[in-house]
Design an enzyme around this catalytic site. Structure first.
Site, PDB file in Angstrom:
ATOM      1  CE  LYS A 272      -3.824   2.469   0.530  1.00 12.62           C
ATOM      2  NZ  LYS A 272      -4.621   2.480   1.773  1.00 12.62           N
TER       3      LYS A 272
ATOM      4  CG  HIS B 170     -22.807  16.812  -3.873  1.00 12.92           C
ATOM      5  ND1 HIS B 170     -22.740  16.043  -5.020  1.00 12.92           N
ATOM      6  CD2 HIS B 170     -22.705  18.106  -4.264  1.00 12.92           C
ATOM      7  CE1 HIS B 170     -22.611  16.841  -6.069  1.00 12.92           C
ATOM      8  NE2 HIS B 170     -22.590  18.104  -5.638  1.00 12.92           N
TER       9      HIS B 170
END
Length: 515
Positions: free
Chosen positions: A87, A490
């Site tokens: 990672k 959002h």
């Protein structure tokens, strides 16, 4: 020989008195309540949990160096040669892409960028070493006895432990847990196989691997991840795939991942098989392979060849055959019950070494903790291996939970499922003018009743972070209406999951065009 005989005589004498004590008291005096063989994430979690519950615990962990001599410390595959370094190197590649994007956002970036492998590898390796030390400190703090020794079973309550120098110690325990995991496999029928390295080596290289050929014969996700970060830091990386990429995953999603990688710069040799590797006088490696579609032979030279052909369980040196511990003859893994028990009383196994278990760190950790609680008499809860989420850290990340579309169709029939899907464009891709044609999500539901969700798939930035939250919904039996009733955040990629409304069956264009 005299010392060896003396050690055996002492062991027999000690066991004689223990047997005598059991005959007189009905109890057996063991050295430990629990001995864990294997110091990976699962074994450490099991041992620490048991110790916190008042058990006397010992952990045996010894890493045999790879064929290339690579060795590491306590913590197992994930910490040393798996999830953690992978990672971090994936992040290094993402940062390279971000720097390129930064120009579009107004940052004044030099035209020429270069990556230094030594700086990255050194930082990653130092972090891994800090984790090795941290694990040792934690074991000490929790009063778990750590032995840097190899272990093999003598009987259902006895383990022989050996140091690197061959010094032998015998441990007895009420219960024994095997959590030795696996190691990368290498083919045995390809000349020159010894010239290649595996994932046990790539994260510990001090110098750049240079032009690299990744032999991903058995559709390993590790192979794709390595190819991705090598390409991302500017290296020439080619990956050979014999049949399909990411076998066992949803194949539509797999295709999106590899399409993105090809556009990103990774080269693919599809439907190919390796024939031989030759080391040239210059030190370069000449790889010969066959394209099975055209039956044509190809050859090229590389600095490094990386084998990514799957993993084999670490069972051979444990003495399991002598005790009658049942193995799957094809895979070599230990056959275990729902409670992680083996065919021999008092011996348990879990993690990658267990037949049919996901080869994932979080499942091993959770299974280890639950096993420790059961063995300590504190719980009866079993590990739930259904609907385990996972992520493939390729340049365009892919995360999923539940069934692939193919598996859902096999179980429920084509008319028994409804697939909602959408192509979307991450907001961060817009100003940077990045291609988002492989950013896609789909929700696989039962078509009848309340449309229970049985599979969820997502390709895009931070796919693991997006999918982790939705995995909770799976555990709660989420339905399609539950998804639609969830308010999205959002502007995020994750919110697209809560708005998906076009079915594959409809044939309508699933491209998201606005809010």
């Amino acid at each position: 020989m005299a010392a060896l005989w003396k050690g055996r005589r002492r062991w027999k004498t000690n066991n004689y008195f223990k047997v005598l004590a059991r005959s007189l008291t009905g109890k057996y005096e063991y050295d430990y309540d629990l001995v864990v063989i294997g110091g990976g994430s699962g074994g450490l979690a099991c041992s620490k949990e048991a110790a916190q519950l008042g058990q006397k615990v010992a952990v045996l962990d010894y890493v045999e160096p790879s064929a290339k001599g690579t060795k590491w410390g306590l913590g197992g595959t994930c910490v040393n040669v798996g999830c953690i370094p992978k990672k971090l190197m994936h992040q290094a590649a993402l940062l390279g892409t971000a720097v390129k994007d930064a120009k579009k956002y107004g940052w004044q970036i030099p035209e020429t960028l270069s990556h230094d492998w030594g700086t990255m590898a050194g930082a990653v390796q130092n972090y891994v070493k800090s984790l090795n030390w941290g694990h040792r400190v934690q074991l000490n703090d929790k009063k778990v006895k750590y032995l840097n020794m190899k272990g093999s079973l003598v009987d259902e309550n006895t383990v022989k432990a050996f140091t690197k120098a061959g010094k032998e110690t015998t441990l007895t325990a009420k219960n024994i847990v095997i959590a030795t995991g696996g190691r990368p496999k290498c083919p045995t029928n390809i000349p020159g196989v010894e010239h290649g390295i595996t994932s046990d080596d790539v994260f510990w290289l001090k110098n750049s691997p240079g032009k690299t050929y990744i032999l991903n014969v058995y559709s390993s996700d590790v192979g794709l991840e390595c190819a991705g970060f090598l390409t991302g830091i500017g290296l020439d990386a080619t990956i050979m795939v014999r049949s399909v990429a990411l076998r066992g995953f949803d194949q539509q999603m797999s295709g999106l991942v590899t399409d993105y990688m090809e556009a990103y710069g990774t080269k693919f040799a599809w439907k190919c098989v390796p024939r031989r590797i030759d080391k040239l006088p210059s030190g370069a490696l000449q790889v010969t392979w066959t394209d099975t579609q055209t039956d044509s032979q190809h050859q090229d030279t590389y600095d490094t060849v990386l084998w990514a052909v799957g993993r084999a369980p670490e069972t051979k040196a444990l003495g399991l055959d002598k005790l009658g511990v049942q193995l799957n003859k094809e895979t070599g893994k230990i056959i275990v019950g729902a409670d992680e028990s083996t065919s021999v009383p008092n011996i348990y196994a879990f993690g990658d070494i267990g037949e049919g278990r996901p080869e994932l760190t979080p499942t091993a950790i959770k299974a280890g903790r639950l096993l420790a609680r059961r063995l300590a008499g504190q719980s009866t809860q079993l590990m739930n291996y259904d609907n385990v989420p996972t992520t493939v850290f390729t340049p365009l990340e892919y995360a999923c939970v539940g069934l692939s579309e193919e598996e859902a169709e096999r179980r429920h029939g084509k008319d028994g499922i409804e697939v909602y899907h959408a192509f979307y464009k991450p907001l961060e891709f817009t100003v940077a003018e990045r291609d988002a044609s492989q950013c896609y999500l789909k929700v696989v539901c039962e078509s009848s009743g309340n449309q229970k969700i049985v599979g969820l798939h997502f390709t895009g930035p931070n796919a693991g972070e997006v999918t982790q939250g939705f995995a909770l919904g799976f555990q709660c039996g989420a339905t399609y209406s539950d998804l639609l009733n969830t308010v999205g955040i959002h502007p995020t990629c994750a919110e697209e999951m809560t708005k998906v409304h076009i079915t594959k069956r409809s044939g309508l264009d699933p491209t998201v065009t606005g809010c």
